[in-house]
Design a protein around this motif. Sequence first.
Motif, PDB file in Angstrom:
ATOM      1  N   THR A 207     -15.426  -1.642 -12.194  1.00 43.94           N
ATOM      2  CA  THR A 207     -14.703  -1.216 -13.382  1.00 43.94           C
ATOM      3  C   THR A 207     -13.484  -0.362 -13.057  1.00 43.94           C
ATOM      4  OG1 THR A 207     -16.802  -1.200 -14.595  1.00 43.94           O
ATOM      5  CG2 THR A 207     -14.958  -0.036 -15.609  1.00 43.94           C
ATOM      6  N   TYR A 208     -13.572   0.432 -11.988  1.00 40.22           N
ATOM      7  CA  TYR A 208     -12.517   1.398 -11.659  1.00 40.22           C
ATOM      8  C   TYR A 208     -12.007   1.177 -10.234  1.00 40.22           C
ATOM      9  CZ  TYR A 208     -14.936   3.617 -15.565  1.00 40.22           C
ATOM     10  OH  TYR A 208     -15.551   3.855 -16.777  1.00 40.22           O
ATOM     11  N   LEU A 209     -10.720   1.465 -10.054  1.00 42.13           N
ATOM     12  CA  LEU A 209     -10.067   1.365  -8.751  1.00 42.13           C
ATOM     13  C   LEU A 209      -9.245   2.625  -8.510  1.00 42.13           C
ATOM     14  CD1 LEU A 209      -8.795  -2.320  -9.107  1.00 42.13           C
ATOM     15  CD2 LEU A 209     -10.747  -1.551  -7.738  1.00 42.13           C
ATOM     16  N   PRO A 210      -9.082   3.045  -7.263  1.00 38.29           N
ATOM     17  CA  PRO A 210      -8.307   4.258  -6.992  1.00 38.29           C
ATOM     18  C   PRO A 210      -6.847   4.085  -7.374  1.00 38.29           C
ATOM     19  CG  PRO A 210      -8.768   3.090  -4.955  1.00 38.29           C
ATOM     20  CD  PRO A 210      -9.578   2.419  -6.019  1.00 38.29           C
ATOM     21  N   SER A 211      -6.267   5.145  -7.936  1.00 34.34           N
ATOM     22  CA  SER A 211      -4.884   5.051  -8.411  1.00 34.34           C
ATOM     23  C   SER A 211      -3.863   5.553  -7.404  1.00 34.34           C
ATOM     24  CB  SER A 211      -4.728   5.836  -9.719  1.00 34.34           C
ATOM     25  OG  SER A 211      -5.074   7.202  -9.518  1.00 34.34           O
ATOM     26  N   SER A 212      -4.278   6.329  -6.404  1.00 36.38           N
ATOM     27  CA  SER A 212      -3.330   6.803  -5.390  1.00 36.38           C
ATOM     28  C   SER A 212      -4.084   7.161  -4.117  1.00 36.38           C
ATOM     29  CB  SER A 212      -2.545   8.020  -5.893  1.00 36.38           C
ATOM     30  OG  SER A 212      -3.406   9.115  -6.140  1.00 36.38           O
ATOM     31  N   LEU A 213      -3.496   6.810  -2.973  1.00 42.32           N
ATOM     32  CA  LEU A 213      -4.112   7.055  -1.674  1.00 42.32           C
ATOM     33  C   LEU A 213      -3.017   7.338  -0.648  1.00 42.32           C
ATOM     34  CD1 LEU A 213      -6.557   4.004  -1.676  1.00 42.32           C
ATOM     35  CD2 LEU A 213      -7.247   6.403  -1.987  1.00 42.32           C
ATOM     36  N   TRP A 214      -3.365   8.094   0.385  1.00 38.80           N
ATOM     37  CA  TRP A 214      -2.460   8.376   1.496  1.00 38.80           C
ATOM     38  C   TRP A 214      -3.049   7.688   2.729  1.00 38.80           C
ATOM     39  CZ3 TRP A 214       0.806  13.299   1.591  1.00 38.80           C
ATOM     40  CH2 TRP A 214       1.578  13.386   2.758  1.00 38.80           C
ATOM     41  N   LEU A 215      -2.345   6.698   3.281  1.00 43.74           N
ATOM     42  CA  LEU A 215      -2.803   5.968   4.459  1.00 43.74           C
ATOM     43  C   LEU A 215      -2.116   6.535   5.696  1.00 43.74           C
ATOM     44  CD1 LEU A 215      -3.531   4.104   2.057  1.00 43.74           C
ATOM     45  CD2 LEU A 215      -3.012   2.149   3.538  1.00 43.74           C
ATOM     46  N   ILE A 216      -2.914   7.069   6.611  1.00 47.32           N
ATOM     47  CA  ILE A 216      -2.390   7.684   7.826  1.00 47.32           C
ATOM     48  C   ILE A 216      -2.689   6.748   8.996  1.00 47.32           C
ATOM     49  CG2 ILE A 216      -2.471   9.700   9.337  1.00 47.32           C
ATOM     50  CD1 ILE A 216      -3.578  11.246   6.844  1.00 47.32           C
ATOM     51  N   GLY A 217      -1.617   6.199   9.584  1.00 50.62           N
ATOM     52  CA  GLY A 217      -1.754   5.190  10.627  1.00 50.62           C
ATOM     53  C   GLY A 217      -1.666   3.808  10.017  1.00 50.62           C
ATOM     54  N   ALA A 224      -5.447  -3.143   7.771  1.00 50.38           N
ATOM     55  CA  ALA A 224      -6.708  -3.627   7.194  1.00 50.38           C
ATOM     56  C   ALA A 224      -6.980  -2.950   5.857  1.00 50.38           C
ATOM     57  CB  ALA A 224      -7.860  -3.382   8.157  1.00 50.38           C
ATOM     58  N   PHE A 225      -6.700  -1.635   5.763  1.00 48.43           N
ATOM     59  CA  PHE A 225      -6.852  -0.942   4.477  1.00 48.43           C
ATOM     60  C   PHE A 225      -5.963  -1.608   3.424  1.00 48.43           C
ATOM     61  CE2 PHE A 225      -7.426   3.298   6.997  1.00 48.43           C
ATOM     62  CZ  PHE A 225      -8.693   2.913   7.385  1.00 48.43           C
ATOM     63  N   ALA A 226      -4.712  -1.908   3.801  1.00 46.85           N
ATOM     64  CA  ALA A 226      -3.766  -2.499   2.854  1.00 46.85           C
ATOM     65  C   ALA A 226      -4.249  -3.877   2.399  1.00 46.85           C
ATOM     66  CB  ALA A 226      -2.375  -2.597   3.488  1.00 46.85           C
ATOM     67  N   TRP A 227      -4.709  -4.705   3.323  1.00 43.30           N
ATOM     68  CA  TRP A 227      -5.199  -6.042   2.973  1.00 43.30           C
ATOM     69  C   TRP A 227      -6.395  -5.940   2.031  1.00 43.30           C
ATOM     70  CZ3 TRP A 227      -3.223 -10.862   4.273  1.00 43.30           C
ATOM     71  CH2 TRP A 227      -4.040 -11.962   3.992  1.00 43.30           C
ATOM     72  N   ALA A 228      -7.328  -5.030   2.352  1.00 45.32           N
ATOM     73  CA  ALA A 228      -8.522  -4.856   1.514  1.00 45.32           C
ATOM     74  C   ALA A 228      -8.149  -4.387   0.116  1.00 45.32           C
ATOM     75  CB  ALA A 228      -9.488  -3.877   2.177  1.00 45.32           C
ATOM     76  N   LEU A 229      -7.254  -3.433   0.011  1.00 45.52           N
ATOM     77  CA  LEU A 229      -6.824  -2.954  -1.305  1.00 45.52           C
ATOM     78  C   LEU A 229      -6.145  -4.059  -2.103  1.00 45.52           C
ATOM     79  CD1 LEU A 229      -5.424   0.535  -0.267  1.00 45.52           C
ATOM     80  CD2 LEU A 229      -7.270   0.162  -1.931  1.00 45.52           C
ATOM     81  N   ALA A 230      -5.344  -4.872  -1.429  1.00 44.33           N
ATOM     82  CA  ALA A 230      -4.614  -5.936  -2.121  1.00 44.33           C
ATOM     83  C   ALA A 230      -5.536  -7.043  -2.608  1.00 44.33           C
ATOM     84  CB  ALA A 230      -3.538  -6.517  -1.206  1.00 44.33           C
ATOM     85  N   SER A 231      -6.755  -7.117  -2.081  1.00 46.29           N
ATOM     86  CA  SER A 231      -7.703  -8.142  -2.537  1.00 46.29           C
ATOM     87  C   SER A 231      -8.366  -7.774  -3.854  1.00 46.29           C
ATOM     88  CB  SER A 231      -8.790  -8.355  -1.473  1.00 46.29           C
ATOM     89  OG  SER A 231      -9.726  -7.287  -1.462  1.00 46.29           O
ATOM     90  N   LEU A 232      -8.225  -6.536  -4.287  1.00 47.38           N
ATOM     91  CA  LEU A 232      -8.919  -6.051  -5.476  1.00 47.38           C
ATOM     92  C   LEU A 232      -8.161  -6.407  -6.749  1.00 47.38           C
ATOM     93  CD1 LEU A 232      -9.935  -2.543  -4.087  1.00 47.38           C
ATOM     94  CD2 LEU A 232     -11.422  -4.543  -4.364  1.00 47.38           C
ATOM     95  N   ALA A 233      -8.910  -6.441  -7.852  1.00 44.99           N
ATOM     96  CA  ALA A 233      -8.356  -6.896  -9.131  1.00 44.99           C
ATOM     97  C   ALA A 233      -7.647  -5.770  -9.867  1.00 44.99           C
ATOM     98  CB  ALA A 233      -9.471  -7.479  -9.995  1.00 44.99           C
ATOM     99  N   TYR A 234      -6.562  -5.280  -9.278  1.00 47.09           N
ATOM    100  CA  TYR A 234      -5.752  -4.269  -9.960  1.00 47.09           C
ATOM    101  C   TYR A 234      -5.039  -4.890 -11.158  1.00 47.09           C
ATOM    102  CZ  TYR A 234      -6.044  -0.339  -6.684  1.00 47.09           C
ATOM    103  OH  TYR A 234      -6.475   0.737  -5.949  1.00 47.09           O
ATOM    104  N   PRO A 235      -4.879  -4.133 -12.249  1.00 46.14           N
ATOM    105  CA  PRO A 235      -4.062  -4.630 -13.360  1.00 46.14           C
ATOM    106  C   PRO A 235      -2.611  -4.747 -12.920  1.00 46.14           C
ATOM    107  CG  PRO A 235      -4.622  -2.318 -13.686  1.00 46.14           C
ATOM    108  CD  PRO A 235      -5.410  -2.776 -12.499  1.00 46.14           C
ATOM    109  N   ALA A 236      -1.941  -5.759 -13.391  1.00 44.14           N
ATOM    110  CA  ALA A 236      -0.579  -6.030 -12.929  1.00 44.14           C
ATOM    111  C   ALA A 236       0.372  -4.870 -13.204  1.00 44.14           C
ATOM    112  CB  ALA A 236      -0.062  -7.300 -13.596  1.00 44.14           C
TER     113      ALA A 236
END
Length: 456
Positions: A207-217, A224-236
């Motif tokens: 139901t919920y997805l994180p709205s902001s994150l800081w990726l270090i490295g 891999a973090f970016a690919w995984a996040l992009a696979s999720l059903a975020y609202p456009a």
Amino acid sequence: MTVIYADELHRTAKYFMDSGQATSHAEAMSILESFNLSIRVSPSIVDSSLHQTALLTLVNLCARTLLGGVEVVGLPDVIASTPLYAGHKIRDAVIELGGNVVVDGTGSSDWPIAQIGDVPFVPTDMPQWRLTWNGWRGGVVIAKSGKRLNERQAIGLAPVLAAAACASEAFAFHSKTHALAGRRPLGMSLWNPSADWLEEAAEPQLTYLPSSLWLIGIGNLGQAFAWALASLAYPAASKATLVLQDTDRIAVSNHSTSLLSFRSDIGRWKTRVVAEWLEDRGFETVIEERLFGGWTRRASTDPGVALFGVDNAEARAALEEAGFGLVIEAGLGAGLDSFRSVGVHTFPASRSAASIWSRQIGQPNQLFLEAPAYATLGDNGMDKCGLVRLASRTIAVPFVGLIAGCLVISEILRRLHGGTAVEVLSVSTMSLGDVELVPAANGDPYAFGFVEVGRD
């Protein structure tokens, strides 16, 4: 014979160099060039974004590791709906990621096979895996067993995890590093990592997805973090804001480990390449091209959660000094016997980051300079400094980083949905069912911002 330098090294080929199975980098590459995979897809891929996510993830992983070829059989010429490549022709995405589309309907008869969807079993002596998922669970089963999960409803990470498990098994089969590779199921539950992933279980709807994150490295793990996040059903209209922090440019060697590093981007800043890819998918990005360390401080307007993927003990020891409300750190093994190991820590925790990693500051990686491949390089003119630099590079494979990425992102998702928070988790991709974990003592609700998932 050509001398190979550290920034050109294929990081999976290094496994065969360090183990003594190859007497040169060229011979190690020749071994990888004998590895291959045939992916068979069913017509249902037209309407299933989950099937498309599994396919594109598997192609991306295997094209970097199984250098003998990754072919896709039965793929229609349709527009993708997976959030990874929505709006793109799916055949074009496969080719961009390094795969080969077989248009005549027949694949290689002597290659291992991965099945996605209702694909008929192919009579062959080679392994035949079926990717399968449901809810928060994903993995592979032996195709002829007939056993599979529902595959209709799942979080976006589930088919990503299934693809990573398949890539792991394909590599283990080809490299002969696990006797049961190709003859066993392999997967896990991201809701309850200690549970049997093939058993039905009570899992919440995402139901919920994180709205902001800081990726270090923004290397193997960060991508891999970016690919995984992009696979999720975020609202456009309201995807996450991501701060991307790194100081490196993409090198030749990064193509072998990092999912968003392509040969066309060699020499470009990692942060800028990944930012472009994420922004094309609707994310907001902020770039930080400075080192992370004890001097780093988070402003009150910055994301409250950091995802850490830097292989540096000094930086890890300073994780809690920057002022993040939650840090999720992932580390990968490096040596012959540990490169498929994943460790995840979260902070605050019962032990401080400084107490865990301070002793490792300045400790070098194990070197295998006595292995024949390094003697060959020395005979061909590489000096001692170059040899040590090359030997100090870690063995790395992209599917291990992506499994770690799934574990890190699922830690946030579990906390957002009232699940068990983890302080420490350890697992090997050789045995995903054998998870060691310590639940977090602090089970406070996730308080760092969220958006609701998009609806079709």
